[in-house]
Design a protein around this motif. Structure first.
Motif, PDB file in Angstrom:
ATOM      1  N   ASP A   1       0.845  -1.198   0.000  1.00  0.00           N
ATOM      2  CA  ASP A   1       0.000   0.000   0.000  1.00  0.00           C
ATOM      3  C   ASP A   1       0.884   1.252   0.000  1.00  0.00           C
ATOM      4  OD1 ASP A   1      -1.828   1.994   0.297  1.00  0.00           O
ATOM      5  OD2 ASP A   1      -2.574   1.343   2.254  1.00  0.00           O
ATOM      6  N   PHE A   2       0.961   1.916  -1.147  1.00  0.00           N
ATOM      7  CA  PHE A   2       1.723   3.159  -1.251  1.00  0.00           C
ATOM      8  C   PHE A   2       0.810   4.382  -1.279  1.00  0.00           C
ATOM      9  CE2 PHE A   2       4.773   0.029  -2.737  1.00  0.00           C
ATOM     10  CZ  PHE A   2       5.935   0.446  -2.114  1.00  0.00           C
ATOM     11  N   GLU A   3      -0.474   4.172  -1.047  1.00  0.00           N
ATOM     12  CA  GLU A   3      -1.404   5.299  -1.009  1.00  0.00           C
ATOM     13  C   GLU A   3      -1.621   5.803   0.419  1.00  0.00           C
ATOM     14  OE1 GLU A   3      -4.983   4.281  -3.020  1.00  0.00           O
ATOM     15  OE2 GLU A   3      -3.987   3.708  -4.890  1.00  0.00           O
ATOM     16  N   HIS A   4      -1.361   4.947   1.395  1.00  0.00           N
ATOM     17  CA  HIS A   4      -1.505   5.329   2.804  1.00  0.00           C
ATOM     18  C   HIS A   4      -0.191   5.007   3.514  1.00  0.00           C
ATOM     19  CE1 HIS A   4      -5.538   4.228   1.252  1.00  0.00           C
ATOM     20  NE2 HIS A   4      -5.901   5.340   1.868  1.00  0.00           N
ATOM     21  N   LEU A   5       0.601   6.017   3.750  1.00  0.00           N
ATOM     22  CA  LEU A   5       1.928   5.831   4.337  1.00  0.00           C
ATOM     23  C   LEU A   5       1.893   6.030   5.847  1.00  0.00           C
ATOM     24  CD1 LEU A   5       4.094   7.760   1.708  1.00  0.00           C
ATOM     25  CD2 LEU A   5       3.471   5.330   1.723  1.00  0.00           C
ATOM     26  N   SER A   6       2.610   5.183   6.555  1.00  0.00           N
ATOM     27  CA  SER A   6       2.704   5.312   8.009  1.00  0.00           C
ATOM     28  C   SER A   6       3.467   6.586   8.362  1.00  0.00           C
ATOM     29  CB  SER A   6       3.432   4.099   8.595  1.00  0.00           C
ATOM     30  OG  SER A   6       4.767   4.043   8.110  1.00  0.00           O
TER      31      SER A   6
END
Length: 372
Positions: free
Chosen positions: A166-171
């Motif tokens: 998931d590269f749309e929601h980054l920690s």
């Protein structure tokens, strides 16, 4: 220019015993050494050991910076955590040191010329444990970040497996890393687009099955774990798995789908345009929220205007610099509140009364010149 250098290392799994701490003391006589950490700075000398060797022997995360612009972040993983196919693009900013037990990842910046100090280093250091945990759990986005950074200046970069992360929601940790290491968010968005549209492998982040793992342990392995637990006082899951791993977890993995510069480059312009639109929308939303908050504050202030005039006078009556500063601040805010409510004449009338009452206080009047 001084030659300031800062080192900080930490052990997350287990403790440094007395022998380890004694060995570390020979590396630096002035370092702060505890059962889990090592920290030191130098101005005209240097560490008497290679940071990579210290990491492989003693620590799990580490950080180094020098005031001439060099920054290195260290993350140590159990051997086999990352597949070989993901590590073949090693560049100046990303290196992997491997031993029979460990994979040591080094993330480097050679020319970082923005202001950076020990406080910045400590702020970033707190994210390294989370980044390490993500990698161990099978979320390898950090390595893809370094591939994207290398892609910025090398369109002949080696391919790496195309795996669905998931590269749309980054920690928060990944956001901090991308900010420090200047990872292009346009390339990150382009990668997210590739993963949405191209064939890819599913990420293997299976839940740890404790019963299966325990059943497969030999008596010797159980005894080793118990001995370590009694010696150290604790034993983390990561440490136990590393001690009992019989083979590299991802050594024999085969991949059919690959990420190449050509594949992702075709998405870059679209990603960049979309990113700019999203950033513009985010700025507009932020400004709208700030405007609403400011208008609410001015409305509340106007509704309490009589109390605010009284408060300004009380501050002026203190006849000191801090009191005059507070009174000036209150009156400037009142002026803005009256203007917002279209009641400027009422402010001018009350302000004239305030000036008359404080005409002998020259220091206060000087602070109010722009309102006269």
């Amino acid at each position: 220019m001084s030659e300031y250098q800062y080192y900080k290392f930490e052990r997350l799994d287990g403790y440094l015993d007395a022998k380890a701490r004694q060995s570390l003391r020979t590396v630096s006589s002035r370092a702060e050494i505890s059962a889990t950490s090592f920290q030191v700075y130098y101005t005209y000398s240097d560490l008497k050991a290679e940071p990579a060797e210290l990491m492989l022997t003693y620590f799990d995360i580490g950080f180094y910076y020098a005031d001439w612009g060099t920054i290195d972040a260290y993350i140590k993983l159990p051997a086999g955590t990352l597949p070989d196919a993901l590590l073949g693009f090693s560049r100046d900013g990303f290196h992997v040191h491997e031993s029979e037990e460990w994979q040591l990842l080094i993330f480097s910046l050679e020319e970082y010329y923005e202001y950076f100090d020990d406080e910045n280093a400590n702020d970033f250091f707190q994210y390294l444990a989370g980044l390490r945990s993500e990698l161990i759990q099978g979320n390898w986005r950090l390595v893809y970040f370094m591939w994207l950074k290398a892609l910025d200046c090398n369109d002949e970069l080696e391919e790496i497996p195309l795996i669905q992360f998931d590269f749309e929601h980054l920690s928060e940790e990944l956001q901090a890393f991308s900010a420090l290491y200047d990872i292009s968010l346009a390339w990150v968005k382009a990668l997210a687009m590739v993963l949405n549209e191209q064939p890819r492998h599913q990420a293997k982040q299976a839940q740890f099955q404790y019963d299966v793992w325990l059943h497969n342990l030999t008596e010797a392995e159980k005894n080793t774990l118990l001995s370590t637990l009694f010696e150290q006082g604790q034993l983390t899951r990561h440490q136990a798995l590393a001690m009992t791993r019989k083979e590299s977890a991802n050594k024999d993995e085969t991949y059919q789908y690959w990420l190449t510069p050509d594949v992702i480059s075709s998405y870059f312009e679209q990603a960049q345009s979309q990113l700019q639109q999203e950033q513009a929308a985010a700025i507009a939303k932020k400004m709208a929220i700030e405007k609403a908050e400011k208008e609410k504050m001015l409305t509340d202030l106007y509704n309490q205007r009589e109390r605010c005039w009284q408060q300004a006078q009380e501050q002026a009556d203190r006849t000191c610099a801090s009191g005059y500063d507070a009174a000036s601040r209150d009156l400037h805010q009142l002026n803005e509140a009256y203007q917002f409510k279209g009641d400027r004449p009422a402010f001018e009338q009350s302000f004239k009364c305030f000036i008359v009452a404080n005409s002998s206080r020259k220091a206060l009047l000087n602070r109010l010149k722009d309102l006269l």
